[in-house]
Design a protein around this motif. Structure first.
Motif, PDB file in Angstrom:
ATOM      1  N   LEU A  49       0.663 -11.664  -4.098  1.00  0.00           N
ATOM      2  CA  LEU A  49       0.658 -10.213  -3.878  1.00  0.00           C
ATOM      3  C   LEU A  49      -0.772  -9.715  -3.831  1.00  0.00           C
ATOM      4  N   TYR A  50      -1.064  -8.863  -2.833  1.00  0.00           N
ATOM      5  CA  TYR A  50      -2.357  -8.183  -2.787  1.00  0.00           C
ATOM      6  C   TYR A  50      -2.117  -6.685  -2.676  1.00  0.00           C
ATOM      7  N   VAL A  51      -2.695  -5.947  -3.620  1.00  0.00           N
ATOM      8  CA  VAL A  51      -2.697  -4.487  -3.596  1.00  0.00           C
ATOM      9  C   VAL A  51      -4.161  -4.066  -3.538  1.00  0.00           C
ATOM     10  N   PRO A  52      -4.583  -3.292  -2.553  1.00  0.00           N
ATOM     11  CA  PRO A  52      -6.005  -2.919  -2.461  1.00  0.00           C
ATOM     12  C   PRO A  52      -6.411  -2.001  -3.611  1.00  0.00           C
ATOM     13  N   PRO A  53      -7.709  -1.849  -3.851  1.00  0.00           N
ATOM     14  CA  PRO A  53      -8.153  -1.018  -4.980  1.00  0.00           C
ATOM     15  C   PRO A  53      -7.850   0.460  -4.806  1.00  0.00           C
ATOM     16  N   ALA A  54      -7.661   0.899  -3.560  1.00  0.00           N
ATOM     17  CA  ALA A  54      -7.323   2.300  -3.288  1.00  0.00           C
ATOM     18  C   ALA A  54      -6.084   2.325  -2.395  1.00  0.00           C
ATOM     19  N   PRO A  55      -4.904   2.032  -2.961  1.00  0.00           N
ATOM     20  CA  PRO A  55      -3.704   1.949  -2.118  1.00  0.00           C
ATOM     21  C   PRO A  55      -3.153   3.295  -1.686  1.00  0.00           C
ATOM     22  N   ALA A  56      -3.548   4.389  -2.361  1.00  0.00           N
ATOM     23  CA  ALA A  56      -3.046   5.717  -2.019  1.00  0.00           C
ATOM     24  C   ALA A  56      -3.860   6.311  -0.877  1.00  0.00           C
ATOM     25  N   ASP A  57      -3.758   7.613  -0.658  1.00  0.00           N
ATOM     26  CA  ASP A  57      -4.321   8.192   0.555  1.00  0.00           C
ATOM     27  C   ASP A  57      -5.831   8.076   0.653  1.00  0.00           C
ATOM     28  N   ASP A  58      -6.561   8.075  -0.462  1.00  0.00           N
ATOM     29  CA  ASP A  58      -8.015   7.916  -0.347  1.00  0.00           C
ATOM     30  C   ASP A  58      -8.365   6.634   0.387  1.00  0.00           C
ATOM     31  N   GLY A  59      -7.570   5.584   0.190  1.00  0.00           N
ATOM     32  CA  GLY A  59      -7.833   4.315   0.861  1.00  0.00           C
ATOM     33  C   GLY A  59      -7.675   4.357   2.363  1.00  0.00           C
ATOM     34  N   THR A  60      -6.927   5.338   2.886  1.00  0.00           N
ATOM     35  CA  THR A  60      -6.724   5.394   4.335  1.00  0.00           C
ATOM     36  C   THR A  60      -7.997   5.788   5.083  1.00  0.00           C
ATOM     37  N   VAL A  92       3.601  -1.092 -13.106  1.00  0.00           N
ATOM     38  CA  VAL A  92       4.761  -1.676 -13.786  1.00  0.00           C
ATOM     39  C   VAL A  92       5.642  -2.383 -12.762  1.00  0.00           C
ATOM     40  N   CYS A  93       5.916  -1.720 -11.665  1.00  0.00           N
ATOM     41  CA  CYS A  93       6.710  -2.317 -10.592  1.00  0.00           C
ATOM     42  C   CYS A  93       5.969  -3.493  -9.962  1.00  0.00           C
ATOM     43  N   ASN A  94       4.673  -3.319  -9.693  1.00  0.00           N
ATOM     44  CA  ASN A  94       3.893  -4.381  -9.053  1.00  0.00           C
ATOM     45  C   ASN A  94       3.939  -5.672  -9.853  1.00  0.00           C
ATOM     46  N   ALA A 108       0.853  -1.195   0.000  1.00  0.00           N
ATOM     47  CA  ALA A 108       0.000   0.000   0.000  1.00  0.00           C
ATOM     48  C   ALA A 108       0.880   1.233   0.000  1.00  0.00           C
ATOM     49  N   GLY A 109       0.217   2.402   0.024  1.00  0.00           N
ATOM     50  CA  GLY A 109       0.905   3.679  -0.138  1.00  0.00           C
ATOM     51  C   GLY A 109       0.825   4.109  -1.592  1.00  0.00           C
ATOM     52  N   GLY A 110       1.067   5.379  -1.844  1.00  0.00           N
ATOM     53  CA  GLY A 110       0.949   5.898  -3.196  1.00  0.00           C
ATOM     54  C   GLY A 110       1.817   5.181  -4.210  1.00  0.00           C
ATOM     55  N   CYS A 111       2.981   4.696  -3.777  1.00  0.00           N
ATOM     56  CA  CYS A 111       3.870   3.996  -4.704  1.00  0.00           C
ATOM     57  C   CYS A 111       3.304   2.658  -5.158  1.00  0.00           C
ATOM     58  N   ALA A 112       2.304   2.139  -4.446  1.00  0.00           N
ATOM     59  CA  ALA A 112       1.671   0.878  -4.849  1.00  0.00           C
ATOM     60  C   ALA A 112       0.772   1.057  -6.063  1.00  0.00           C
ATOM     61  N   LEU A 113       0.603   2.293  -6.537  1.00  0.00           N
ATOM     62  CA  LEU A 113      -0.112   2.526  -7.792  1.00  0.00           C
ATOM     63  C   LEU A 113       0.781   2.299  -9.006  1.00  0.00           C
TER      64      LEU A 113
END
Length: 587
Positions: free
Chosen positions: A342-353, A328-330, A320-325
């Motif tokens: 690997l699990y990345v949530p649908p809103a990994p950036a600040d809106d997800g917090t 390419v890296c993911n 998570a965190g903005g870099c999880a958007l």
């Protein structure tokens, strides 16, 4: 008459100055609502706006919390502020005059001091506004309800969403961001619904700030969220060894830390700044810089994640965190690190917090909760009001058909198979930045000119930007090398060379695609549409992009959808069971 059992609702607030959001949970841990403020306001990123919008909050609380006896308001930042922010405020550096003067010793980080102080000033004022509109609404509409406020560590709220929303019962968790209270990264071990902190970064050095600087040097605006453009442009470039050596010289990975080279950091940063794309040059001239910068970002994250595995051995990683958007890296993490899932949530950036904070508050009150791990549905936002759709049908002077009981799916599949471009709206909006079939623009991926046509006539954006494929999950291995399930369009994978010519509109210049994997239980109606297209064409894939134009959020209302439809090259618009076309077009 027997009084109902006391009901508690958890309202999560993302009070970051960018990408504010609000979520609501009930006292059984059920997520009732989660949405970014930008959608309602139709203002990209909703910069410097409060999450508890004064016009929206009464409606949401009335709809989801009408029987409330108690509210827990959970915020995504600790109440106490970092010492540097307090010092800067005391010295006047966060005032307009102070920001302009650029006062203060330059910090070893990627951004200029006026940019750092502007961010701190915006966040300071955002913190002062937390819950003000909620308090007014609760005092008026719920005068007898108890209200409790809680503040959580910023990176902990990121981790909470990544872990509580995942299908995992244990995992290692990485939060890689621009900044938190003390630093830009945090790492956790997750087990038995509990998060254990492993390491919290301190200081201003940040991979998030690095990518913002890279975005700036490529000639784009990170404040407007244009990091996406760098990722798309990078595929057109080649590695520049000299630039890569400068980047590697600025900072290095030590365990779970980023350590700057204090002696040479600003020297290398100055050289990189000399590579800035001039405003009068085409974006493509920055392709090599974008490619090299993306390579450095990916290799740095890979090293951090590999070191995390040594600290928290597990097959499972949440990110998570903005870099999880950075899809390419993911898409390369499982190939380049010891993790296997690997699990990345649908809103990994600040809106997800906003949702992460509400989940933390719920689990704090229910430490023995036995909610089974399951993948979070992203469809948590607003619905289009039916009466608004009916008004559009009645007064819009557009050809329209009402096609209930699945007939609209068949009609839409026919249009898509004929090469038409459709706006597709159904049910609740997605939580997070990606359109996943409920607020989408859809098209046939087979025509070679389809991506260019959408860029030119519908989205009005740069030619180098790619479009994403949505694929029936069971067919994913036929199209992608080392296929991974990607429910939220969170990773970029490589197409198999033999199939690239079948779907050229969704194959990027380097042979990759940021895919969405679709199963029936995730979105039955969208799955039915893709299945119907597959039956007509033999291709189990559609081009899927967000329903908006460049610079605007995803559409929120029927009026927003109609505006994009009527002022772009869309051929048709589906809202629930209504199919709108344009005058003179073939039905």
């Amino acid at each position: 008459m027997r009084k109902h059992d006391p009901r508690t609702y958890y309202v999560g607030l993302c009070a970051t100055y960018h990408d504010p959001a609000l979520s609501i949970l009930n006292d059984e841990g059920e997520i009732l609502f989660a949405e970014a403020t930008e959608r309602h306001l139709q203002y990209k990123r909703a910069l410097n706006c409060e999450p508890d919008n004064l016009y929206l909050v009464p409606k949401l609380l009335g709809e989801y919390c009408s029987d409330a006896d108690e509210f827990v308001i959970a915020c995504n930042w600790r109440k106490s502020r970092p010492i540097y922010e307090r010092l800067a405020k005391h010295l006047g550096w966060l005032s307009p005059r102070g920001i302009l003067s650029g006062q203060g010793r330059r910090l070893t980080t990627w951004l200029e001091m006026y940019q750092i102080h502007h961010m701190l000033a915006c966040q300071h004022h955002a913190m002062r506004r937390i819950g003000i509109n909620l308090a007014r609404t609760l005092g008026r509409d719920f005068p007898g309800a108890a209200v409790r406020f809680r503040h959580y560590d910023h990176h902990l709220t990121h981790a909470a969403l990544a872990c509580y929303a995942s299908p995992f019962d244990e995992a290692a968790c990485a939060v890689i961001d621009s900044y938190g209270e003390e630093g830009s990264m945090a790492f956790f071990a997750y087990r038995n619904r509990r998060l254990k902190s492993l390491y919290e970064a301190r200081g201003p050095l940040s991979l998030g700030f690095y990518y913002m600087k890279l975005t700036e040097l490529c000639g784009f605006d990170w404040l407007g969220g244009e990091e996406w453009k760098v990722m798309g442009l990078a595929s057109y470039g080649r590695t520049v060894p000299e630039v890569l050596s400068w980047l590697r010289g600025t900072m290095r990975v030590e365990d779970l830390r980023l350590t700057p080279d204090y002696e040479h950091f600003f020297e290398y940063l100055s050289r990189l700044t000399g590579r800035r794309r001039p405003a009068d040059e085409a974006p493509e001239t920055a392709a090599d810089l974008a490619h090299t910068g993306q390579l450095f970002f990916t290799e740095t994250v890979n090293r951090l994640i590999t070191n995390l595995h040594a600290r928290a051995p597990s097959d499972r990683l949440t990110l998570a965190g903005g870099c999880a958007l950075n899809s390419v890296c993911n898409g390369q993490l499982l190939a380049n690190t010891p993790f296997r899932s690997l699990y990345v949530p649908p809103a990994p950036a600040d809106d997800g917090t906003a949702l992460g904070a509400a989940l933390l508050a719920y689990h704090e009150d229910h430490p023995d909760s036995r909610i089974e791990p399951r993948t979070l549905s992203p469809y948590l936002g607003s619905r289009i009001e039916r009466n608004a759709v009916e008004r559009l049908a009645r007064h819009g002077h557009l050809p329209v058909r009402h096609l209930p009981d699945g007939a609209v799916v068949s009609a839409a599949a026919d249009l898509l198979a004929r090469g038409k471009i459709l706006g597709w709206i159904q049910d609740r909006a997605e939580f997070g930045p990606r359109a996943l079939g409920n607020r989408s623009i859809l098209a046939d991926p087979r025509p070679r000119d389809m991506a260019e046509r959408i860029n030119r006539e519908v989205k009005f954006r740069e030619r180098f930007r790619p479009y994403a494929p949505v694929v029936l999950h069971q067919h994913g291995p036929k199209f992608f090398e080392d296929y991974q399930d990607s429910p939220y369009m969170d990773r970029t994978l490589r197409f198999k060379s033999a199939v690239r010519g079948k779907v050229p509109a969704v194959v990027h210049v380097d042979g990759t695609g940021r895919l969405q994997s679709l199963e029936q239980d995730r979105n039955p109606r969208f799955h039915a549409l893709l299945d119907a297209f597959h039956r007509r064409t033999g291709v189990p894939m559609l081009l899927n992009t967000s329903f908006n134009v460049m610079g605007k959020p995803i559409v929120h209302s029927a009026e927003d959808a109609a505006s994009v439809f009527l002022t772009s090259g869309l051929d048709g618009l589906v809202i629930d069971d209504y199919l709108f076309t344009k005058p003179g077009s073939q039905p």
